[in-house]
Every structure is written in structure tokens, then in C-alpha cells.
Design a protein around this motif. Structure first.
Motif, mmCIF file in Angstrom:
data_model
loop_
_atom_site.group_PDB
_atom_site.id
_atom_site.type_symbol
_atom_site.label_atom_id
_atom_site.label_comp_id
_atom_site.label_asym_id
_atom_site.label_seq_id
_atom_site.Cartn_x
_atom_site.Cartn_y
_atom_site.Cartn_z
ATOM 1 N N UNK A 1 0.837 -1.195 0.000
ATOM 2 C CA UNK A 1 0.000 0.000 0.000
ATOM 3 C C UNK A 1 0.876 1.251 0.000
ATOM 4 N N UNK A 2 0.238 2.396 -0.035
ATOM 5 C CA UNK A 2 0.986 3.645 -0.002
ATOM 6 C C UNK A 2 1.682 3.796 1.346
ATOM 7 N N UNK A 3 2.696 4.648 1.389
ATOM 8 C CA UNK A 3 3.448 4.821 2.633
ATOM 9 C C UNK A 3 2.559 5.358 3.755
ATOM 10 N N UNK A 4 1.638 6.270 3.415
ATOM 11 C CA UNK A 4 0.741 6.817 4.432
ATOM 12 C C UNK A 4 -0.151 5.735 5.018
ATOM 13 N N UNK A 5 -0.705 4.876 4.144
ATOM 14 C CA UNK A 5 -1.567 3.785 4.626
ATOM 15 C C UNK A 5 -0.763 2.773 5.431
ATOM 16 N N UNK A 6 0.480 2.539 5.008
ATOM 17 C CA UNK A 6 1.334 1.611 5.755
ATOM 18 C C UNK A 6 1.612 2.140 7.162
ATOM 19 N N UNK A 7 1.952 3.400 7.272
ATOM 20 C CA UNK A 7 2.238 3.998 8.582
ATOM 21 C C UNK A 7 1.010 3.955 9.494
ATOM 22 N N UNK A 8 -0.165 4.171 8.899
ATOM 23 C CA UNK A 8 -1.401 4.103 9.676
ATOM 24 C C UNK A 8 -1.625 2.689 10.192
ATOM 25 N N UNK A 9 -1.395 1.703 9.330
ATOM 26 C CA UNK A 9 -1.550 0.291 9.734
ATOM 27 C C UNK A 9 -0.568 -0.058 10.851
ATOM 28 N N UNK A 10 0.693 0.347 10.701
ATOM 29 C CA UNK A 10 1.722 -0.005 11.676
ATOM 30 C C UNK A 10 1.439 0.616 13.041
#
Length: 464
Positions: free
Chosen positions: A243-252
């Protein structure tokens, strides 16, 4: 003559089968196009050799076929032929190996801008660990592994305190970001493979292996274990979501660090008792269950498992199928639990309820059930005590009619079908090892006579 024709037909059929076959590689979703190129070179070299050798074989069979008035010549050595065969073979082998060695060198030389994360393999699931703000993963030692520390992180290592723990078969990664994959096994030899990325590497107990790749396509991709790691090897599956970096950071950000996991507040048993009043109408004041209400026994369930199931019901991961009549009822009942704290509290109260021995009354063959249970015991424990590290709940002490209903639900895709029910999917596959109702009755009869053990004993078993 007939044999020569058959050989020619086999050559033609093999070549046509390859080019007309629908079984080709999945579309590439990473930077490793060079691996596809290496495989193509190997295919062409071996393919040309296959065709030429078999054409020569067909010719030799026809040319030197039996003739009554012809005698074979004896020629034990032919240096000229041997020299040419050695040269041609050497060129062919070099053409296959050289590109592979070049790609392998790239495969293990990680770019400086690559981000690290760790894959932890165990029978039969994947877990993941990301470095925290310090960018460094803490040291681990399997001797520290427990239900409270399933990753085996050394508590005294300051670098491990902010490590983010992903206790799930699903991992998310940002697109177009090189990642270095560190690999560790808790038990036996595994192999972490993502076919769409063209990457795979063994996880060897006692050794940290690694490789790297760059995801180049958004989407969800399969993780497989491509090493025969035990009887349930085929169940060891997972997902990589790019996914996009923003979505990844939100998931993490949704997952706890190691320090947070050690400090997570325990459920309030007193508050949980108040919430349990709504549950008691069906499951009984002591969590003993009620067959007339189709309500299973709750006493003895570990809080982590009760919490997961309540969250599944609340988010329609479980109980979403119209065929799961009682699951649908439970999904509605979770509305009485307003938030995560309420779920944590009631789960803690359920775990505090005393465990009662289930009375064995089945007439099924327990000896055959013991044999069938060996597959179940790898995760659920040889005493049916459950195993937090393997996400497997306690089975001992549960009502036989409830166990049978759940096995049938798994077997008939009523339970475990939801995409977010990762462990349910494993049970769907495992339930199909029980080929008929008789086998289900036998394994349940064996489970039904297992002596439940309390939480303290259970922790001791986990440490073993």
C-alpha cells in the motif's frame, strides 16, 4: 521405425504443452525481473538440449536399428567426440549458472536505503516485527519465548523496547520502498516465499537469514512456506499487503511495541462480571454452557481467545454467514460490550471462572480418535490445553456437541470464510482431514475425555 516416431511425437507434444499451457508465472510485482530472465535462460538452454538429444535418439534408433546381416562396431573411446561434448556441456552449464550467480549477488547485497523487518516462522504461522523509532531491531533468544513474550525478545536489550510486534499472518509494506527481510525460525526449517515477488529463502533454526526486494505493485499477495515443515505444512500461509506509505504507517501504528505489550492493562475481573450478566442468560452463571440454548461452555477459555472471538463477532468477521444461526445471535449480543475495555474485562472474568471436567458420554472409538487428534495436538497441545503462541484455544473441557458443530461449520465453509479470519482459514483446511461424521465423533470423543488444566498449569505447559 515405430519407436522413432513415438519419440518424435513426445518431443512435439512436450514443446506444444509448454507453449500452450495456461500454467505460467503470476505477473511480477517486485523489482526482481532479473530472476525471470535467469529462469528463461535456463529454460532455453535445457529446452534446446532436450530437443537435440531426443532428435539424436530418434535418429540413432532408426539409423542403427536391427538388421540380420549387420554387425555392430566396437569403439570404446572417441577423443574427438568426448572433447566436443565436454566443451558444449561446459558452455551450456556456464550459460545457466553465470546469470544465476550475478542475480544471487544482487539478491544478498542490500541497498543502503532498505528498511528492515523480521519474519518469524513457526509451525504453522508467520509473525512479523518492525523496528521502532530507533530504527534498530532488538536482540532475541528463543529461551525467552513465552505467552507474554512470543517473539523471544531479550527484555534487557534497550533496542527491543520500541520494536513493533505483528502477531498476525498478514503484513503490510509500503510500495516502491526497498525492504530487507530478516528471517528467524522458532522450531524447524521453513521457507518464506512470495511467488509474485519472485523471492524465497529458508528459515534455519539458530541462524538469521536475509534477502531484499522492492514491492512495485499495490495489492494483496500470497505468502507460502515452500519447505516441508511438518504435517500441517500446507496451512502455513499468509498475506502481504502492498500500500501507499501513508496507509502503511497508519496500519503499523495500530500495533503495540514490545514495551507496550508487557504493560498492557489486564482486564478488570469485577467490571467484567457486570458485563457478563448479559452472557449468563445463555452461557450460565458459571460459564458452564447450556445445550438447550446452544450456548457453549466459556469457563476455562483463555482471555486472549475470548477477546479475539468477541472482537470477531463485533466486527462481523465471525457470525456474518446467514447459515451460522448462533453466530449471528452472538454478533448481535456483542452490542452490549461498548468498547475494547469492556471486551477485555469480560474476557478476564471468563478466564477466572473455575474449570469443570467434562463428563465423557460418547460411544465413538476413543482409540481411533487419539490417532486423529495427533494432527490437532500440534497446535492445541497434546492435552488439549491450547497454545497462545500458535493462536490455538483450549479444547479440553468443552462440550462435545459444540465442538462437533464448529468442526462441521469449518468443514462446510460456514465459519472461517471471512478474509480477516486468518486462523479460521487454517481450521477450514484442517477440518477436511476428518473425512466423515464418524471421524469427527471419534476425535471429539478423545478430546472430551482429556482432563482440563488450569491457567497456571497451562503456562507451565507453554514454557515446555
Amino acid at each position: 521405425m515405430a519407436i522413432s516416431i513415438v519419440i518424435l511425437i513426445l518431443i512435439l507434444a512436450t514443446v506444444l504443452f509448454h507453449f500452450l499451457s495456461p500454467w505460467w508465472f503470476t505477473p511480477l510485482a517486485s523489482n526482481w525481473s532479473s530472476i525471470d530472465g535467469t529462469i528463461d535462460i535456463t529454460l532455453w538452454v535445457t529446452g534446446v538440449v532436450f530437443v537435440l538429444v531426443n532428435l539424436f535418439l530418434a535418429y540413432a534408433v532408426y539409423r542403427y536399428r536391427y538388421k540380420k546381416d549387420q554387425t555392430a562396431d566396437y569403439e570404446p573411446e572417441n577423443k574427438k567426440l568426448e572433447t566436443w561434448l565436454t566443451i558444449i556441456t561446459t558452455i551450456g552449464v556456464a550459460a545457466m549458472l553465470a546469470p544465476g550467480l550475478v542475480v544471487w549477488s544482487e539478491f544478498v547485497h542490500v541497498p543502503e536505503d532498505a528498511k528492515e523487518f523480521e519474519v518469524v516462522g513457526q509451525q504453522w504461522s508467520w509473525n512479523y516485527r518492525f523496528p521502532g523509532e530507533d530504527g534498530v531491531l532488538g536482540k532475541t533468544d528463543n529461551t525467552y519465548t513465552s505467552s507474554q513474550n512470543p517473539f523471544g525478545i531479550i527484555p534487557s536489550d534497550p533496542n527491543g523496547q520500541d520494536d513493533v510486534l505483528i502477531n498476525s499472518n498478514e503484513v503490510h509494506l509500503p510500495i516502491n520502498q526497498p525492504v530487507k527481510v530478516l528471517q528467524r525460525s522458532k522450531d524447524v526449517l521453513h521457507n518464506f516465499a512470495i511467488p509474485q515477488f519472485r523471492v524465497k529463502m529458508d528459515l534455519v533454526p539458530g541462524i538469521t537469514s536475509y534477502f531484499w526486494f522492492t514491492p512495485t505493485k499495490l495489492g494483496t499477495f500470497d505468502v507460502l512456506c515452500q519447505e516441508l515443515c511438518g504435517i500441517a505444512h500446507y496451512l502455513m500461509r499468509g498475506k502481504v499487503v502492498v500500500q501507499t506509505e501513508a496507509d502503511f504507517n497508519l496500519w503499523l501504528s495500530k500495533f503495540p511495541t514490545f514495551a507496550e505489550s508487557l504493560q498492557l492493562p489486564k482486564g478488570d475481573v469485577i467490571a467484567g462480571k457486570q458485563f457478563y450478566q448479559a452472557c449468563a442468560a445463555c452461557h450460565g452463571t458459571d460459564g458452564q454452557g447450556n445445550k438447550a440454548m446452544n450456548a457453549p461452555k466459556l469457563a476455562g477459555l483463555s482471555s486472549w481467545y475470548s477477546k479475539r472471538q468477541l472482537e470477531y463477532f463485533k466486527h462481523n468477521i465471525r457470525g456474518s454467514s446467514a447459515e451460522d444461526t448462533y453466530g449471528v445471535q452472538m454478533a448481535a449480543m456483542t452490542a452490549t460490550l461498548p468498547d475494547d475495555k469492556a471486551i477485555t474485562d469480560v474476557s478476564a472474568y471468563i478466564q477466572s471462572l473455575p474449570i469443570a471436567q467434562q463428563i465423557q458420554h460418547s460411544t465413538a472409538d476413543i482409540n481411533k480418535g487419539a490417532i486423529l487428534y495427533r494432527n490437532c495436538g500440534f497446535c492445541h497441545g497434546n492435552k488439549g490445553q491450547g497454545n497462545y503462541a500458535l493462536n490455538a484455544p483450549r479444547l479440553a473441557g468443552q462440550h462435545d456437541w459444540y465442538l462437533k458443530r464448529q468442526l462441521l461449520n469449518f468443514k462446510n465453509d460456514i465459519r472461517g470464510k471471512h478474509t480477516d479470519d486468518l486462523y479460521g482459514k487454517q481450521m477450514v483446511l484442517m477440518s477436511r482431514l476428518l473425512q466423515n461424521d464418524e471421524a469427527i465423533d471419534q476425535v471429539i470423543a478423545y478430546i472430551n475425555q482429556l482432563q482440563p488444566i488450569d491457567s497456571e498449569q497451562n503456562n507451565a505447559v507453554l514454557q515446555e
